[in-house]
Design a protein around this motif. Sequence first.
Motif, short mmCIF file in Angstrom:
data_model
loop_
_atom_site.label_atom_id
_atom_site.label_comp_id
_atom_site.label_asym_id
_atom_site.label_seq_id
_atom_site.Cartn_x
_atom_site.Cartn_y
_atom_site.Cartn_z
N ASP A 80 8.61 12.67 4.53
CA ASP A 80 8.90 12.81 3.12
C ASP A 80 8.37 14.15 2.60
N VAL A 81 9.21 14.82 1.78
CA VAL A 81 8.81 16.05 1.11
C VAL A 81 9.20 15.94 -0.36
N ILE A 82 8.58 16.76 -1.17
CA ILE A 82 8.96 16.88 -2.57
C ILE A 82 9.77 18.16 -2.73
N ILE A 83 11.03 18.02 -3.23
CA ILE A 83 11.88 19.17 -3.50
C ILE A 83 11.86 19.41 -5.01
N ILE A 84 11.46 20.62 -5.41
CA ILE A 84 11.37 20.91 -6.84
C ILE A 84 12.44 21.90 -7.30
N TRP A 85 13.17 22.51 -6.35
CA TRP A 85 14.26 23.44 -6.71
C TRP A 85 15.32 23.37 -5.64
N ARG A 86 16.55 23.22 -6.04
CA ARG A 86 17.63 23.05 -5.08
C ARG A 86 18.92 23.61 -5.64
N THR A 144 -6.81 10.51 -9.08
CA THR A 144 -6.38 11.92 -9.12
C THR A 144 -5.17 12.14 -10.00
N ILE A 145 -4.50 11.09 -10.45
CA ILE A 145 -3.24 11.25 -11.18
C ILE A 145 -3.42 12.01 -12.48
N GLU A 146 -4.46 11.72 -13.23
CA GLU A 146 -4.62 12.30 -14.55
C GLU A 146 -4.77 13.81 -14.52
N ILE A 181 1.78 9.68 -5.44
CA ILE A 181 2.26 11.02 -5.11
C ILE A 181 3.33 11.47 -6.11
N VAL A 182 4.28 10.56 -6.45
CA VAL A 182 5.33 10.92 -7.41
C VAL A 182 4.72 11.30 -8.75
N LYS A 183 3.62 10.67 -9.12
CA LYS A 183 2.94 10.98 -10.38
C LYS A 183 2.05 12.22 -10.26
N GLY A 184 2.09 12.85 -9.09
CA GLY A 184 1.34 14.08 -8.92
C GLY A 184 -0.02 13.93 -8.30
N GLY A 185 -0.41 12.71 -7.93
CA GLY A 185 -1.71 12.50 -7.31
C GLY A 185 -1.66 12.71 -5.81
N THR A 186 -2.79 12.58 -5.15
CA THR A 186 -2.89 12.71 -3.70
C THR A 186 -3.67 11.53 -3.15
N LYS A 202 0.83 -1.21 0.00
CA LYS A 202 0.00 0.00 0.00
C LYS A 202 0.87 1.26 0.00
N GLU A 203 1.96 1.24 0.79
CA GLU A 203 2.85 2.40 0.84
C GLU A 203 3.52 2.64 -0.51
N LEU A 204 3.90 1.55 -1.20
CA LEU A 204 4.50 1.70 -2.53
C LEU A 204 3.50 2.30 -3.50
N VAL A 205 2.26 1.85 -3.43
CA VAL A 205 1.23 2.41 -4.30
C VAL A 205 1.02 3.90 -3.97
N LYS A 206 0.95 4.22 -2.67
CA LYS A 206 0.78 5.61 -2.26
C LYS A 206 1.92 6.48 -2.79
N THR A 207 3.18 6.01 -2.64
CA THR A 207 4.33 6.77 -3.12
C THR A 207 4.26 6.97 -4.63
N ALA A 208 3.89 5.92 -5.35
CA ALA A 208 3.79 6.03 -6.79
C ALA A 208 2.73 7.05 -7.19
#
Length: 604
Positions: A598-604, A215-217, A192-197, A184-190
């Motif tokens: 976990d956070v998403i970093i978009i600029w570094r 929500t991904i689309e 989120i990485v694809k932009g879903g919630t 379930k955690e792997l599915v959740k991560t996938a």
Amino acid sequence: MLETMYPAAANSRQTELAAAINDTQTSFTVLDGSVLPPGPNQLTLGTDESAETILYTGKSGNEVTGVTRGFEGVAKSWVAGTKLARYFTAYDHDTFRDNITDLDRRLNNIPEPEDASLTQKGITQLSNAIESDEDGEAATPKAVNTVRQLVASQIGDLAELQTIDKDNLVDALNEVFTHVDEGKELVKTAVIVKGGTVAGTSPHSFEELADGIDTIETSTVINGQQQVARTYAETIAANDPIYTSTDYTSIPIAEAPTGDGQGVAYSGDGVYLAFAQASSPYLSLYKRVGEDYIKLPNPTSMPTNVARAVSFTPDGVYLAVGHATSPFVTLYKRTGDVFTKLPNLSPLPTDETKAVSFSANGLYLAVGGLNTSTFNLYKRNGDSFTRLAITTGLPTNALVYSVAFGVDDDYLTIGYLTAPFIAIYKRTGDVFTKLPDPSIPPTGGVCGLDFSPNGVYLAAAHFTAPFLTLYKRNGDVFEKLPNPLVLPTNQGRAVRFNPTSEYLTVCFASLINYKLANDIFSGLPNPQFVPAQTTFSAAYTPDGSNLAIAHQGGNRLLIYNVQYDQVYKSSNLGTDLLTYRTGIGYALESGVAGDTKDVIIIWR
């Protein structure tokens, strides 16, 4: 209650009083505290019938404290050099005898056991019955095995379970549920990485995951975004915009050095710190205990004049100190907390030493100085150092201000005051061969050098603008990188990478810390506390948690506790971009200060 018995010391190793004591002193110093057991314990002063046995409660290094005088014998004055040790005493013998007698008496008074019941311990009758209601008997292994066989016949063969654990049904079922939760955690991560919630909290239901996939689309993934674990510095909600900041908090030092800082270095385990200073005693040594820095007693033999540089071998056993007058380099060997001077180098450098550096394997010592013999290289064998010959490419009459080894010892670089200001050598065995000069050399005399621990980058601090030059290594070629947007404002003094190679500290009239990403060094905002005068040297602990700065004026030694990439909630104002530290993005999970999420970093 048994009387206190104190631990013995194997072989009753002796030490001596470091100074005379009177008959009432309750603390004293010995020459070698490592041979004495920790307190509380006993020690015997003297070796004949006039000896005095004392009781002590504490020992720190060579200091014995909390002393009860005349614990056995008569308290008296003792001269320096008096031998003392943890011997077998009359107290030990009497205590053993009394405690044994006491235990024997107690054993003799133990009553004989009675028959056991549900309310009383005692002697129990064994039984093979498996259907008995008797509560005054105990089951035998045979009865237990009969029950096990009956259970096995009802449950089936556990060996046929499709789980790793096949010996315990409950553990096997828990394993199944664990794998489900992990899936379930792997599915959740996938998602989120694809932009879903994904709504709700872990562990999620399959319905929540299905809704999240839907929500991904409608979501967008930014190219180059990274999902990373970071520590929250404050309360943050899921999906809050965030920025990350590396925080530098100063650590107070109880006993600061007495002279302006010139050089600083940590031992390979981060326990010891050496500080080179411009005035007597020219060298200060500290022991790090947690976040406390405890000043150690000065070595018996100290540097003879202004100390310019310090360097430890990676194991922290050997310390080199470069200084202004003969012998120009002083070598120490550490045993415990004691630093003992070794014989001088032979042959000696011929003038003031500006730089010293041990190689990562501790076998080579590079020395730079201010004479026609500007550079010397020694190889260590035990406590002995033999000078090696470098036959090609040595700078002549060039005043060497900096030396540095690559982390794998394959490279050695020298910084000096005449063009091209830098020389780089490649090592094969004990042979160091000069490489072609970088196509773009530094613009002025180099007085600070450091290789990144990953072996990819070389930083050089120098006297003329832009005061800092950065190189990236490609094989044996060192290619200059573009200058950072933020540069030192006057002559660079020293450079130091942190252990992960992600941060670079530059010393000059002030201090700059850089964050490295994609070959770009970005200047970070100054810490809250920055030395008011010139900084001369920097050093990180091996874990990168502490950064030491040697500087002029003030306390002369500034130590930071470094907390990397702390997460703060962004206000979404332009000022956040101006003050951003090490990255911006958004939170994936809610949390409070101290949580790692976990956070998403978009600029570094």
